[in-house]
Design a protein around this motif. Structure first.
Motif, PDB file in Angstrom:
ATOM      1  N   ALA A 148       0.840  -1.194   0.000  1.00 42.04           N
ATOM      2  CA  ALA A 148       0.000   0.000   0.000  1.00 42.04           C
ATOM      3  C   ALA A 148       0.879   1.249   0.000  1.00 42.04           C
ATOM      4  N   PRO A 149       0.694   2.181  -0.939  1.00 43.57           N
ATOM      5  CA  PRO A 149       1.533   3.384  -1.031  1.00 43.57           C
ATOM      6  C   PRO A 149       1.123   4.424   0.006  1.00 43.57           C
ATOM      7  N   GLY A 150       1.333   4.113   1.279  1.00 41.55           N
ATOM      8  CA  GLY A 150       0.868   4.984   2.351  1.00 41.55           C
ATOM      9  C   GLY A 150       1.530   6.342   2.353  1.00 41.55           C
ATOM     10  N   SER A 151       2.849   6.403   2.060  1.00 45.57           N
ATOM     11  CA  SER A 151       3.549   7.694   2.094  1.00 45.57           C
ATOM     12  C   SER A 151       3.056   8.617   1.003  1.00 45.57           C
ATOM     13  N   VAL A 152       2.749   8.078  -0.182  1.00 47.19           N
ATOM     14  CA  VAL A 152       2.236   8.906  -1.276  1.00 47.19           C
ATOM     15  C   VAL A 152       0.829   9.391  -0.956  1.00 47.19           C
ATOM     16  N   ALA A 153      -0.006   8.493  -0.425  1.00 44.87           N
ATOM     17  CA  ALA A 153      -1.382   8.875  -0.092  1.00 44.87           C
ATOM     18  C   ALA A 153      -1.415   9.978   0.964  1.00 44.87           C
ATOM     19  N   SER A 154      -0.519   9.885   1.971  1.00 45.15           N
ATOM     20  CA  SER A 154      -0.509  10.894   3.026  1.00 45.15           C
ATOM     21  C   SER A 154       0.047  12.227   2.537  1.00 45.15           C
ATOM     22  N   ALA A 155       0.799  12.234   1.425  1.00 45.46           N
ATOM     23  CA  ALA A 155       1.380  13.474   0.921  1.00 45.46           C
ATOM     24  C   ALA A 155       0.387  14.308   0.119  1.00 45.46           C
ATOM     25  N   LEU A 156      -0.709  13.691  -0.318  1.00 43.64           N
ATOM     26  CA  LEU A 156      -1.697  14.431  -1.102  1.00 43.64           C
ATOM     27  C   LEU A 156      -2.549  15.328  -0.220  1.00 43.64           C
ATOM     28  N   SER A 157      -3.184  16.297  -0.857  1.00 42.39           N
ATOM     29  CA  SER A 157      -4.000  17.243  -0.104  1.00 42.39           C
ATOM     30  C   SER A 157      -5.345  16.651   0.279  1.00 42.39           C
ATOM     31  N   ILE A 158      -5.686  15.482  -0.238  1.00 40.33           N
ATOM     32  CA  ILE A 158      -6.925  14.793   0.111  1.00 40.33           C
ATOM     33  C   ILE A 158      -6.564  13.395   0.590  1.00 40.33           C
ATOM     34  N   GLN A 159      -7.561  12.682   1.108  1.00 37.01           N
ATOM     35  CA  GLN A 159      -7.334  11.309   1.535  1.00 37.01           C
ATOM     36  C   GLN A 159      -7.903  10.368   0.482  1.00 37.01           C
ATOM     37  N   PRO A 160      -7.032   9.828  -0.400  1.00 35.71           N
ATOM     38  CA  PRO A 160      -7.544   8.991  -1.483  1.00 35.71           C
ATOM     39  C   PRO A 160      -7.664   7.534  -1.066  1.00 35.71           C
ATOM     40  N   ALA A 161      -8.342   6.762  -1.911  1.00 37.69           N
ATOM     41  CA  ALA A 161      -8.331   5.314  -1.735  1.00 37.69           C
ATOM     42  C   ALA A 161      -6.986   4.784  -2.233  1.00 37.69           C
ATOM     43  N   THR A 162      -6.621   3.599  -1.787  1.00 40.06           N
ATOM     44  CA  THR A 162      -5.368   2.980  -2.238  1.00 40.06           C
ATOM     45  C   THR A 162      -5.658   1.603  -2.804  1.00 40.06           C
ATOM     46  N   ALA A 163      -4.837   1.185  -3.779  1.00 39.60           N
ATOM     47  CA  ALA A 163      -4.966  -0.128  -4.391  1.00 39.60           C
ATOM     48  C   ALA A 163      -3.574  -0.673  -4.658  1.00 39.60           C
ATOM     49  N   ILE A 164      -3.483  -1.990  -4.916  1.00 45.30           N
ATOM     50  CA  ILE A 164      -2.203  -2.661  -5.122  1.00 45.30           C
ATOM     51  C   ILE A 164      -2.306  -3.507  -6.385  1.00 45.30           C
ATOM     52  N   LEU A 165      -1.269  -3.413  -7.239  1.00 48.63           N
ATOM     53  CA  LEU A 165      -1.266  -4.204  -8.462  1.00 48.63           C
ATOM     54  C   LEU A 165      -1.092  -5.686  -8.166  1.00 48.63           C
ATOM     55  N   GLU A 166      -0.038  -6.048  -7.464  1.00 52.72           N
ATOM     56  CA  GLU A 166       0.267  -7.436  -7.145  1.00 52.72           C
ATOM     57  C   GLU A 166       0.525  -7.545  -5.652  1.00 52.72           C
ATOM     58  N   PRO A 167      -0.521  -7.776  -4.850  1.00 49.11           N
ATOM     59  CA  PRO A 167      -0.361  -7.793  -3.393  1.00 49.11           C
ATOM     60  C   PRO A 167       0.665  -8.830  -2.946  1.00 49.11           C
ATOM     61  N   ALA A 168       1.514  -8.420  -2.018  1.00 44.36           N
ATOM     62  CA  ALA A 168       2.496  -9.321  -1.405  1.00 44.36           C
ATOM     63  C   ALA A 168       2.084  -9.585   0.033  1.00 44.36           C
ATOM     64  N   ALA A 169       2.378 -10.779   0.544  1.00 50.56           N
ATOM     65  CA  ALA A 169       1.987 -11.128   1.911  1.00 50.56           C
ATOM     66  C   ALA A 169       2.632 -10.189   2.918  1.00 50.56           C
ATOM     67  N   ALA A 170       3.897  -9.880   2.728  1.00 54.57           N
ATOM     68  CA  ALA A 170       4.593  -8.962   3.628  1.00 54.57           C
ATOM     69  C   ALA A 170       5.933  -8.608   3.003  1.00 54.57           C
ATOM     70  N   ASP A 171       6.431  -7.444   3.364  1.00 53.62           N
ATOM     71  CA  ASP A 171       7.751  -7.037   2.929  1.00 53.62           C
ATOM     72  C   ASP A 171       8.777  -7.992   3.551  1.00 53.62           C
ATOM     73  N   PRO A 172       9.607  -8.666   2.716  1.00 53.47           N
ATOM     74  CA  PRO A 172      10.560  -9.648   3.271  1.00 53.47           C
ATOM     75  C   PRO A 172      11.477  -9.048   4.333  1.00 53.47           C
ATOM     76  N   LEU A 173      11.983  -7.832   4.101  1.00 52.43           N
ATOM     77  CA  LEU A 173      12.877  -7.212   5.077  1.00 52.43           C
ATOM     78  C   LEU A 173      12.137  -6.915   6.372  1.00 52.43           C
ATOM     79  N   LEU A 174      10.890  -6.416   6.243  1.00 55.69           N
ATOM     80  CA  LEU A 174      10.087  -6.134   7.428  1.00 55.69           C
ATOM     81  C   LEU A 174       9.777  -7.427   8.180  1.00 55.69           C
ATOM     82  N   ALA A 175       9.452  -8.486   7.434  1.00 57.38           N
ATOM     83  CA  ALA A 175       9.162  -9.777   8.075  1.00 57.38           C
ATOM     84  C   ALA A 175      10.380 -10.285   8.845  1.00 57.38           C
ATOM     85  N   TYR A 176      11.568 -10.082   8.283  1.00 56.85           N
ATOM     86  CA  TYR A 176      12.788 -10.521   8.964  1.00 56.85           C
ATOM     87  C   TYR A 176      12.976  -9.771  10.271  1.00 56.85           C
TER      88      TYR A 176
END
Length: 393
Positions: A148-176
């Motif tokens: 989810a592009p949370g940093s981009v969504a929070s940078a906009l002047s409005i609160q948009p919906a978010t979508a993902i092209l190819e959802p991943a279970a979790a960021d491998p580095l974050l999971a580690y």
């Protein structure tokens, strides 16, 4: 005997033979107060808390570091919501397909497109946008590749919906890092407080203080108090670490990570409570079989290995679903394995409950065996008492 002497004798008997709860509470209070007066314990706890806070702040700094403005592909009228003060650089795209190709080629970090175009392409929003944005005619969706592009969504002047092209279970580095965090906290707390219990048991045997203690409380009360006192300290340390980590994530704006960690942290606390009681009883029982502090390391090695093995398994096999599944049902590794599976969304809703029941049953058995070995070995001095002999009594 006069009435005064009878009352004095009765009071003396009551003091020498306190009830089970009262006696265990006295021992637990002594364990807690002794530990809290230890400078080494306070310094170690402070350093651990600073390390947790530093890791949270460092993750925020690293995630916020960028060489320049974030590039986003904009489609059609969505370009009106991407302004220069937002820190985003708009890359025009002819249509949504062209924008998707830019995202797949890693030329942009996200896509900002009208929501009707996104829905027409068959993409489902991962999170809804603000109703006010739709009412103002600025209904857009921000699309990320696998997160989810949370940093981009929070940078906009409005609160948009978010979508993902190819959802991943979790960021491998974050999971580690999550797996490493659960592993190191369980490893550190279990060894620190388990070692404290073992050292305390042997010290009382070596100095003959245990003979004085047993004239007032029973061996069962003494063991229960030691386990409860050190458990309270361990639980307090774990809760303080969890609270500090949650506060740090909230203050540094890492709310997406905070939301994903919440359920797994709660399960970790529940598993840690039961697992630590099991290990504490085993540390006390094995230490009671020796009479010299020099021999503590040798007899507690098997229990120490039960703590170390899950730590190394989670470090090297945190991305292996088969190993994690096995770990989540083995009692000595479940406090680490199951919370990691919950974070990775690999566990069904009933699996943590079943695993916790298995762990609780194993802990109850360990406490019963540990109490018997502890009671039968506590007053034996000299050579090491064989485990089977202590178990038979």
């Amino acid at each position: 005997m006069s009435k005064v002497d009878q009352r004095a004798q009765r009071a003396s008997n009551e003091w020498r033979t306190p009830g089970f709860g009262h006696g265990a509470g006295l021992v637990a209070g002594r364990e807690v107060s002794t530990k809290l007066r230890s400078k080494a314990f306070l310094i170690t706890t402070g350093l651990l808390m600073l390390a947790v806070l530093a890791s949270v702040i460092l993750s925020s700094v690293l995630s916020g570091t960028a060489s320049g403005p974030t590039k986003v592909a904009v489609v059609g009228a969505a370009s009106s919501v991407v302004t220069e003060p937002s820190g985003l650089e708009a890359v025009p795209a002819d249509d949504l397909a062209a924008a998707e190709q830019l995202l797949r080629d890693e030329e942009v970090d996200a896509i900002v497109a009208p929501t009707d175009a996104v829905e027409g392409a068959g993409l489902t929003a991962a999170s809804p946008g603000s109703p006010d944005a739709s009412a103002a005619g600025l209904d857009v969706t921000v699309i990320g590749f696998d997160q989810a592009p949370g940093s981009v969504a929070s940078a906009l002047s409005i609160q948009p919906a978010t979508a993902i092209l190819e959802p991943a279970a979790a960021d491998p580095l974050l999971a580690y890092f999550v797996a490493f965090g659960f592993g190191i906290v369980f490893f550190f707390a279990a060894l620190t407080f388990g070692g404290t219990i073992a050292a305390s048991v042997v010290e009382e045997k070596q100095t003959r203080i245990v003979e004085i203690l047993l004239s007032t409380v029973s061996a069962r009360q003494l063991l229960t108090g030691k386990v409860l006192g050190n458990s309270v300290l361990a639980f307090g340390q774990i809760i303080a670490i969890a609270a500090l980590a949650i506060l740090g994530l909230a203050v540094t704006g890492q709310r997406i990570l905070l939301g994903g960690l919440g359920p797994s942290v709660l399960w970790f606390v529940a598993f840690f409570i039961v697992g630590f009681i099991m290990l504490a009883a085993l540390f006390a029982a094995t230490a009671a079989t020796v009479s010299r502090s020099e021999d503590v390391g040798g007899v507690t090695t098997p229990v120490t290995m039960l703590v170390m093995i899950p730590y190394f398994l989670i470090i090297f096999f945190n991305d292996n679903p088969t190993v994690l599944t096995i770990m989540s049902y083995v009692p000595f590794s479940a406090p680490v394995g199951m919370p990691v599976r919950v974070f990775l969304e690999q566990a069904e809703w009933w699996e943590p409950i079943l695993s916790l029941v298995i762990l609780a049953a194993t802990a109850a058995l360990a406490v019963l065996v540990g109490e018997r070995v502890y009671r039968n070995s506590l007053l034996r001095t000299g050579a090491r008492v064989p485990f089977l002999q202590a178990l038979r009594g």
